[in-house]
Motif scaffolding. Structure first.
Motif, PDB file in Angstrom:
ATOM      1  N   ALA A 205     -24.851 126.538  48.351  1.00 15.62           N
ATOM      2  CA  ALA A 205     -25.574 126.001  47.488  1.00 15.62           C
ATOM      3  C   ALA A 205     -24.986 124.813  46.087  1.00 15.62           C
ATOM      4  O   ALA A 205     -23.505 125.662  45.474  1.00 15.62           O
ATOM      5  CB  ALA A 205     -27.263 126.983  46.850  1.00 15.62           C
TER       6      ALA A 205
ATOM      7  N   GLY B 286     -31.580 126.568  58.064  1.00 10.88           N
ATOM      8  CA  GLY B 286     -30.370 127.760  58.450  1.00 10.88           C
ATOM      9  C   GLY B 286     -30.602 128.534  59.633  1.00 10.88           C
ATOM     10  O   GLY B 286     -30.223 128.929  60.556  1.00 10.88           O
TER      11      GLY B 286
ATOM     12  N   ALA C  87     -26.785 122.795  56.600  1.00 13.28           N
ATOM     13  CA  ALA C  87     -27.576 123.753  57.458  1.00 13.28           C
ATOM     14  C   ALA C  87     -28.639 123.900  57.477  1.00 13.28           C
ATOM     15  O   ALA C  87     -29.945 124.859  57.611  1.00 13.28           O
ATOM     16  CB  ALA C  87     -27.186 125.115  56.780  1.00 13.28           C
TER      17      ALA C  87
ATOM     18  N   VAL D  98     -23.810 131.565  52.219  1.00 13.90           N
ATOM     19  CA  VAL D  98     -24.455 130.498  51.054  1.00 13.90           C
ATOM     20  C   VAL D  98     -23.805 129.617  50.468  1.00 13.90           C
ATOM     21  O   VAL D  98     -23.477 129.988  49.196  1.00 13.90           O
ATOM     22  CB  VAL D  98     -26.411 131.024  50.693  1.00 13.90           C
ATOM     23  CG1 VAL D  98     -26.170 129.382  50.254  1.00 13.90           C
ATOM     24  CG2 VAL D  98     -26.118 131.786  52.555  1.00 13.90           C
TER      25      VAL D  98
ATOM     26  N   LEU E 149     -31.986 124.857  51.240  1.00 13.01           N
ATOM     27  CA  LEU E 149     -31.820 126.107  51.943  1.00 13.01           C
ATOM     28  C   LEU E 149     -32.866 127.068  51.915  1.00 13.01           C
ATOM     29  O   LEU E 149     -31.902 128.840  51.847  1.00 13.01           O
ATOM     30  CB  LEU E 149     -29.885 126.094  51.435  1.00 13.01           C
ATOM     31  CG  LEU E 149     -28.687 125.278  51.213  1.00 13.01           C
ATOM     32  CD1 LEU E 149     -28.073 125.477  50.430  1.00 13.01           C
ATOM     33  CD2 LEU E 149     -28.345 126.366  52.813  1.00 13.01           C
TER      34      LEU E 149
ATOM     35  N   THR F 273     -27.576 127.503  61.777  1.00 10.02           N
ATOM     36  CA  THR F 273     -26.472 128.862  61.169  1.00 10.02           C
ATOM     37  C   THR F 273     -27.018 130.182  61.710  1.00 10.02           C
ATOM     38  O   THR F 273     -26.029 130.440  62.100  1.00 10.02           O
ATOM     39  CB  THR F 273     -27.111 128.591  59.249  1.00 10.02           C
ATOM     40  OG1 THR F 273     -26.574 127.958  58.647  1.00 10.02           O
ATOM     41  CG2 THR F 273     -25.467 130.025  59.438  1.00 10.02           C
TER      42      THR F 273
ATOM     43  N   ILE G 259     -32.773 130.072  53.943  1.00  6.42           N
ATOM     44  CA  ILE G 259     -31.883 130.486  54.742  1.00  6.42           C
ATOM     45  C   ILE G 259     -31.502 132.468  54.472  1.00  6.42           C
ATOM     46  O   ILE G 259     -31.619 133.312  55.482  1.00  6.42           O
ATOM     47  CB  ILE G 259     -30.798 130.094  55.244  1.00  6.42           C
ATOM     48  CG1 ILE G 259     -29.508 130.487  56.054  1.00  6.42           C
ATOM     49  CG2 ILE G 259     -30.463 130.142  53.004  1.00  6.42           C
ATOM     50  CD1 ILE G 259     -28.513 129.503  55.398  1.00  6.42           C
TER      51      ILE G 259
ATOM     52  N   ALA H  97     -22.631 128.322  54.865  1.00  5.69           N
ATOM     53  CA  ALA H  97     -23.698 127.466  54.720  1.00  5.69           C
ATOM     54  C   ALA H  97     -24.183 126.577  53.432  1.00  5.69           C
ATOM     55  O   ALA H  97     -24.564 127.325  52.309  1.00  5.69           O
ATOM     56  CB  ALA H  97     -24.965 127.800  54.958  1.00  5.69           C
ATOM     57  N   HIS H  98     -24.139 125.289  53.927  1.00  5.88           N
ATOM     58  CA  HIS H  98     -24.571 124.244  52.834  1.00  5.88           C
ATOM     59  C   HIS H  98     -25.263 123.484  53.430  1.00  5.88           C
ATOM     60  O   HIS H  98     -25.220 122.805  54.154  1.00  5.88           O
ATOM     61  CB  HIS H  98     -22.699 123.304  52.039  1.00  5.88           C
ATOM     62  CG  HIS H  98     -22.797 122.318  51.595  1.00  5.88           C
ATOM     63  ND1 HIS H  98     -22.643 122.522  50.374  1.00  5.88           N
ATOM     64  CD2 HIS H  98     -22.794 121.182  51.465  1.00  5.88           C
ATOM     65  CE1 HIS H  98     -22.914 121.430  49.331  1.00  5.88           C
ATOM     66  NE2 HIS H  98     -23.078 120.611  49.939  1.00  5.88           N
ATOM     67  N   ASP H  99     -25.739 122.836  52.366  1.00  8.44           N
ATOM     68  CA  ASP H  99     -26.912 121.135  52.709  1.00  8.44           C
ATOM     69  C   ASP H  99     -26.736 120.841  50.923  1.00  8.44           C
ATOM     70  O   ASP H  99     -26.561 121.962  49.852  1.00  8.44           O
ATOM     71  CB  ASP H  99     -27.947 121.697  52.450  1.00  8.44           C
ATOM     72  CG  ASP H  99     -29.101 120.942  52.852  1.00  8.44           C
ATOM     73  OD1 ASP H  99     -29.236 120.697  54.457  1.00  8.44           O
ATOM     74  OD2 ASP H  99     -29.005 119.897  52.069  1.00  8.44           O
TER      75      ASP H  99
END
Length: 431
Positions: A286, A241, A238, A284, A267, A244, A270, A259-261
Motif C-alpha cells: 500500500a 484484488g 490491484a 500487499v 486495497l 491478484t 484484499i 499487490a499495489h494501488d
C-alpha cells in the motif's frame, strides 16, 4: 405494492436520477428510505425496472418520441420486457398508485413506432457523443454491439483452483443450476433471467473461498497474462484484488505477487479476500506517503499487470446508468492516466519480461491506440499478436477474438458473450 405501483415508483426514481445526475443505486437507496413500507421484493422489482429503463433509455425515448422519465419507462416496458401496448395500458390504469392512463399519442407510439429509422446510437443505446468512437471500434456492427452492452449480464464465478476443481464447485452449487462458462476453463455461469441473482456471498462455497464473483472476460484477462509458478509479478492496479487472486491461483501459490494501488483505500478488501481464498504468495504494498514502496522491484518483475482505469464502456451490462453519466472529459482523463501508468510500469519489467495491459473498455482510444502510442516511444518493447497471446496462455480458441485494430484480444457481449475487455501483452527485449 402492485406491479403498477412498481412502475410508478420506477418513474419517480428515474426523475430523481435525471434531475440530480446521480448513480441509480443512490437514488434507489433514498427512495427506499423515504418509502419504508416497501418490502425487499418491492425494492428489487423497482430496481429491476429502473435498470431496464436505463439500459434502453435511448431506444425507448425514440420509440415514444419523448425523453421524459414516463416516456422512457413506457418505451422500456416494450423494448426491454416485450410488453405489448395493451399490457402497458393495463398497467397504466390511473387507479390508486398506478401511472396515469396512456394518452392517444402514447398508445399509438407503442403500437406503431419502429427503430428501423433510428440512428445507431439510439438503436444501440449509447450516448450520441460516443457514436463515432463506436463506429471506429465496430464499424457497421456498432448498433449491434451497443445493444448487446444494453442487455442483462449473467452471474459468472471463478473457481479457486487452490481449493477445488470446477467439477467439485459445480457439485457444491448444484442447487443454483450453474453451467461451465463457454470460454474460461475455470468459470461457472448462473443465468438469473429477469429475477434477482442468488445471494452468493451467503453460499458456503463462497464463504470458504471455493469461488469468487468474476465476469468471464476478467477471468480470461488474468489467464492471458500467463503468470507462471515461481515468477515475480507486480499487480500495479490491484484495487480490491480480483485479478491478484486469479493470478495467485495460476501460480499455485509459488513465486511472489506484489499487490499495489495508488489509492490505498481500494486495497482495503484484499486482505480478507486473500485469507478466504487461501492465497499465500501475495505481498500487499500500500502507498505510504512519499515513500517509494516499490523501489526494490526495479527491473525485477517477470510480469507487470496493469488493470487500467478506463471509461468502463465494456461493463455497461452491469452498470447501465454509468453510460449516461460518462462525459468526453472523463475519457480524456482516463487516457492521461493510462499513459502515465504504462510509463510508470516500464521501470519494473526486467529484460525478457512482459507487461500486460487490460481494460474493461471497448474504445480504440483506450486500447489499441494507447498501445500503439506506447510502442512508438519504447522500441525495446514488442506486443504479442492476438493469436500468439492466446497460444501462449494455452487458450488457442481465443485467437478468433484477436483485435482487428492492432495487437491483443478484444472481447465483447456480442462476440464472446462476456463483458467488453481488451487484453494486450507487451514483451521487453532481452539485453
Amino acid at each position: 405494492m402492485t406491479p403498477a405501483a412498481h412502475v410508478s415508483a420506477a418513474i419517480e426514481v428515474l426523475d430523481d436520477i435525471a434531475r440530480r445526475r446521480r448513480p441509480a443505486a443512490d437514488a434507489l437507496k433514498d427512495w427506499g428510505i423515504a418509502h419504508r413500507f416497501a418490502g425487499s421484493k418491492d425494492r428489487a422489482a423497482i430496481a429491476s425496472l429502473v435498470f431496464d429503463a436505463l439500459r434502453k433509455r435511448a431506444s425507448a425515448a425514440f420509440v415514444m418520441g419523448n425523453d421524459t422519465s414516463r416516456a422512457i419507462m413506457l418505451g422500456a416496458l416494450r423494448e426491454a420486457r416485450g410488453f405489448e401496448a395493451a399490457a402497458i395500458a393495463a398497467v397504466c390504469s390511473g387507479e390508486r398508485h398506478a401511472p396515469a392512463p396512456l394518452s392517444d399519442a402514447e398508445r399509438e407510439r407503442l403500437e406503431t413506432a419502429s427503430l428501423d429509422a433510428a440512428p445507431d446510437h439510439m438503436r444501440g443505446d449509447y450516448p450520441e457523443w460516443l457514436a463515432p468512437r463506436f463506429e471506429a471500434a465496430f464499424g457497421a456492427r456498432a448498433a449491434e454491439e451497443g445493444a448487446a452492452l444494453a442487455a442483462r449480464a449473467p452471474v459468472d464465478l471463478r473457481v479457486n483452483l487452490l481449493k477445488c476443481s470446477r467439477e467439485q464447485a459445480l457439485e457444491k452449487l448444484a442447487h443454483l443450476a450453474p453451467a461451465p462458462t463457454p470460454l474460461s476453463p475455470i468459470g461457472l455461469r448462473i443465468d438469473v433471467g429477469r429475477g434477482r441473482g442468488p445471494a452468493l456471498t451467503a453460499e458456503t462455497a463462497y464463504v470458504k473461498g471455493l469461488v469468487e464473483l468474476q465476469d468471464e472476460a476478467s477471468q480470461l484477462a488474468a489467464l492471458l497474462c500467463a503468470a507462471a509458478p515461481g515468477e515475480q509479478v507486480l499487480d500495479l492496479c490491484a484495487g480490491g484484488g480480483g485479478k491478484t487472486l486469479a493470478l495467485a491461483a495460476q501460480m499455485h501459490n509459488r513465486g511472489q505477487i506484489y499487490a499495489h494501488d495508488s489509492d490505498g483505500r481500494r486495497l482495503a478488501p484484499i486482505h480478507e479476500r486473500l485469507e478466504r481464498a487461501g492465497v499465500r504468495n501475495v505481498q500487499v504494498r500500500a502507498p505510504r506517503g512519499k515513500a517509494d514502496v516499490l523501489a526494490d522491484l526495479d527491473a525485477r518483475c517477470d510480469l507487470v499487470a496493469i488493470d487500467a482505469p478506463c471509461t468502463g464502456t465494456g461493463a455497461w451490462r452491469r452498470h447501465p446508468d454509468a453510460k449516461w453519466r460518462l462525459a468526453p472529459g472523463a475519457l480524456d482523463a482516463r487516457l492521461k492516466e493510462q499513459a502515465a501508468l504504462l510509463e510508470a510500469a516500464v521501470r519494473f519489467v526486467k529484460p525478457g519480461g512482459r507487461l500486460a495491459y487490460v481494460t474493461c473498455s471497448v474504445l480504440r482510444e483506450e486500447n489499441e491506440d494507447r498501445i500503439a502510442a506506447f510502442l512508438a516511444e519504447h522500441s525495446d518493447f514488442a506486443a504479442l499478436s492476438g493469436a500468439a497471446l492466446a497460444e501462449k496462455a494455452g487458450l488457442p480458441d481465443l485467437a478468433r477474438f484477436a483485435s482487428p485494430h492492432g495487437p491483443g484480444i478484444r472481447l465483447s457481449p456480442a462476440t464472446s458473450g462476456t463483458d467488453g475487455f481488451y487484453v494486450c501483452v507487451i514483451r521487453r527485449a532481452d539485453r
